[in-house]
Every structure is written in structure tokens, then in C-alpha cells.
Design a protein around this motif. Sequence first.
Motif, PDB file in Angstrom:
ATOM      1  N   ASP A  96       0.820  -1.206   0.000  1.00  0.00           N
ATOM      2  CA  ASP A  96       0.000   0.000   0.000  1.00  0.00           C
ATOM      3  C   ASP A  96       0.858   1.261   0.000  1.00  0.00           C
ATOM      4  OD1 ASP A  96       0.866  -0.624   2.581  1.00  0.00           O
ATOM      5  OD2 ASP A  96      -1.122  -1.090   3.309  1.00  0.00           O
ATOM      6  N   SER A 106      -4.766   0.473 -10.407  1.00  0.00           N
ATOM      7  CA  SER A 106      -5.036  -0.883  -9.927  1.00  0.00           C
ATOM      8  C   SER A 106      -4.764  -1.906 -11.044  1.00  0.00           C
ATOM      9  CB  SER A 106      -6.494  -0.973  -9.478  1.00  0.00           C
ATOM     10  OG  SER A 106      -6.876  -2.305  -9.312  1.00  0.00           O
ATOM     11  N   ASN A 149      -7.131  -2.915   3.750  1.00  0.00           N
ATOM     12  CA  ASN A 149      -8.494  -3.427   3.608  1.00  0.00           C
ATOM     13  C   ASN A 149      -9.164  -3.300   4.961  1.00  0.00           C
ATOM     14  OD1 ASN A 149      -8.785  -4.945   0.795  1.00  0.00           O
ATOM     15  ND2 ASN A 149      -6.682  -5.131   1.564  1.00  0.00           N
ATOM     16  N   THR A 195     -12.575  -7.450  -0.948  1.00  0.00           N
ATOM     17  CA  THR A 195     -12.192  -6.782  -2.196  1.00  0.00           C
ATOM     18  C   THR A 195     -11.361  -7.736  -3.060  1.00  0.00           C
ATOM     19  OG1 THR A 195     -10.241  -5.964  -1.048  1.00  0.00           O
ATOM     20  CG2 THR A 195     -12.179  -4.533  -1.089  1.00  0.00           C
ATOM     21  N   ASN A 196     -11.069  -7.317  -4.285  1.00  0.00           N
ATOM     22  CA  ASN A 196     -10.251  -8.166  -5.167  1.00  0.00           C
ATOM     23  C   ASN A 196      -8.910  -7.493  -5.449  1.00  0.00           C
ATOM     24  OD1 ASN A 196      -9.335 -10.116  -6.883  1.00  0.00           O
ATOM     25  ND2 ASN A 196     -10.605  -9.505  -8.604  1.00  0.00           N
ATOM     26  N   ASN A 197      -8.810  -6.720  -6.524  1.00  0.00           N
ATOM     27  CA  ASN A 197      -7.540  -6.057  -6.840  1.00  0.00           C
ATOM     28  C   ASN A 197      -7.391  -4.753  -6.056  1.00  0.00           C
ATOM     29  OD1 ASN A 197      -6.577  -8.022  -8.532  1.00  0.00           O
ATOM     30  ND2 ASN A 197      -7.512  -7.152 -10.361  1.00  0.00           N
ATOM     31  N   PHE A 243      -7.250  -0.864  -4.830  1.00  0.00           N
ATOM     32  CA  PHE A 243      -8.275   0.188  -4.901  1.00  0.00           C
ATOM     33  C   PHE A 243      -7.879   1.339  -3.979  1.00  0.00           C
ATOM     34  CE2 PHE A 243      -9.195  -2.572  -1.429  1.00  0.00           C
ATOM     35  CZ  PHE A 243      -9.782  -1.785  -0.450  1.00  0.00           C
ATOM     36  N   VAL A 281      -8.758   3.649  -0.877  1.00  0.00           N
ATOM     37  CA  VAL A 281      -9.571   3.433   0.330  1.00  0.00           C
ATOM     38  C   VAL A 281      -9.572   4.675   1.213  1.00  0.00           C
ATOM     39  CG1 VAL A 281      -7.618   2.376   1.575  1.00  0.00           C
ATOM     40  CG2 VAL A 281      -9.929   1.879   2.321  1.00  0.00           C
ATOM     41  N   THR A 306      -4.394   0.620  -1.853  1.00  0.00           N
ATOM     42  CA  THR A 306      -4.022  -0.640  -1.202  1.00  0.00           C
ATOM     43  C   THR A 306      -4.278  -1.841  -2.097  1.00  0.00           C
ATOM     44  OG1 THR A 306      -4.439  -2.080   0.706  1.00  0.00           O
ATOM     45  CG2 THR A 306      -6.326  -0.859  -0.107  1.00  0.00           C
ATOM     46  N   GLY A 339      -5.828  -5.322  -2.835  1.00  0.00           N
ATOM     47  CA  GLY A 339      -7.081  -5.884  -2.343  1.00  0.00           C
ATOM     48  C   GLY A 339      -6.873  -7.276  -1.761  1.00  0.00           C
TER      49      GLY A 339
END
Length: 240
Positions: free
Chosen positions: A67, A113, A142, A149-151, A153, A155, A180, A182
Amino acid sequence: MKILTFKTAEEIGEAAGKLFVETVQKKDKAVLGLATGATPVPTYTYMAKACDAGEVSFKNVTTFNLDEYCDLPKEHKNSYYSFMFENLFSKIDIDPANVNFLNGNAADAQAESDRYAAAIEAAGGIDIQFLGIGRNGHIAFNEPSDRFTNNAFKVHLTESTIEANSIYFDDVPMPHYAMTMGIGSIMRSKKIVLVATGKAKAEAIRTMVKGEIDPQCPASILKAHPDCTVILDEDAASLL
Ligand code: F6R
């Protein structure tokens, strides 16, 4: 999930550091996922010592950090980029061209991302991922939420995280946003090492280990990973 408990920060750094060193020794072009914060410092000290002693070389290693803060210049002393050079990269023989960070100042978070996901894939995926844990159970940034979450993003950090990390900021206010990785990106790592120390992490560790898999404790998903080692001190393990 395999749980190991040690008494001192040095023992924890050695236990976690050995897992990273072994990965690099076994694989020529190993890919490491790295974390910042107080927790990884003894591990990075161990890795730097092993490199200094000629036991391991990071020349062919690629790294991806979890991150980075938004709205903070990359070279600012509190950026995670600066943290990694200060605590690890300046002390090992890594090629700076092989270190990767999310760009917290990217104008288009989705494009950033996508770029990071493609770079991880092009490197062959993450062989071993370092994680700390937030007091609220966050991994990377996260934060507790109603979905995993997945990939990567962008935040909005929670009050708990801002309170925990603002002690490091003395010249500018701590950013309230970060980019960060995901949960999906983290879970695709081949091996995961989570380290936690201190009483302030005991409740998050209890919820992670004993609770249901629930995005309100993002770290709880690690129970579903096939190769996750959790390294604790006695305080962090005190509610298990
Ligand atoms: C840092 C990160 C965070 C930290 C966590 C614990 O890159 O992703 O999840 O691991 O906030 O921070 P410390 O180790 O400072 O208690």
C-alpha cells in the motif's frame, strides 16, 4: 493457518525473516510482497543481516508493496516508498528497478489498480507475502467492510487506522486515503506470513483465528489460504 509464538522481537524477526530468505534462496527470480509499519522492522533487519553475511542475494528479486498513502509526495519521509528504502532496500543488494509500489497520487485509481495487477502477473505472481494486522483486523489497508475486495483500490482509512498511524506524522497531517492491494491480490500469493506483536493486536488476532470468515475482520479470510503462517509474540497471542 499455522500459528507460531515467540518471546522477543528478535526471535520473531528471525522466524519471519528465514521464510523470506529461504524463498529467495530456493527461487532465482523470487517475488516478495512487502509490508510497512512497526511490525516488519525486525524481519527486515534479519533479511539485511543475512544479505550482509552473504547468505542470500536479492539481486534478482522483485518486490511489490502492499500500500501507499494518497496525497503525499513519493519522497516524503512518511511515504511507504521512503520507509522501504530506509528499513530494507538501502541495506540489501536489490535492484531499485525491481521494486514496485502503488502510486498513491495516480489520477485514475482504477487504471493504477489494473497496472499493478498486470505487473504482479507479469512477474509470475507473489511467492511470499508479508502482512501485519491493524487493531481493527485490517490487512494492507483493507478496512472492515461488508465485502471482501479483489484487486487494488483507493480506500478511505478508518478512524482507528488514522489514530494508530498519525503518531508518525509531524510536519503534515496524515493522509486519510491510501491505495491498497485488495484481498484477492493478497490471497493469490503462494505463501503468506502474518506477524503481530503487542497487546493492542490481541483482539484482532483472536477474531481472525477464532471468528467466522467475515469482511468485518478482513484478516479472517486468511483461514482460507492453503499456506499461511502467523507469527506472534505472547501479548498478541494472549486471547487465543
Ligand atoms: C502496512 C500495512 C498495514 C500494517 C498494519 C499494522 O503496509 O499494510 O496493514 O501492516 O496497519 O501496522 P503496524 O505494524 O505499524 O502495527
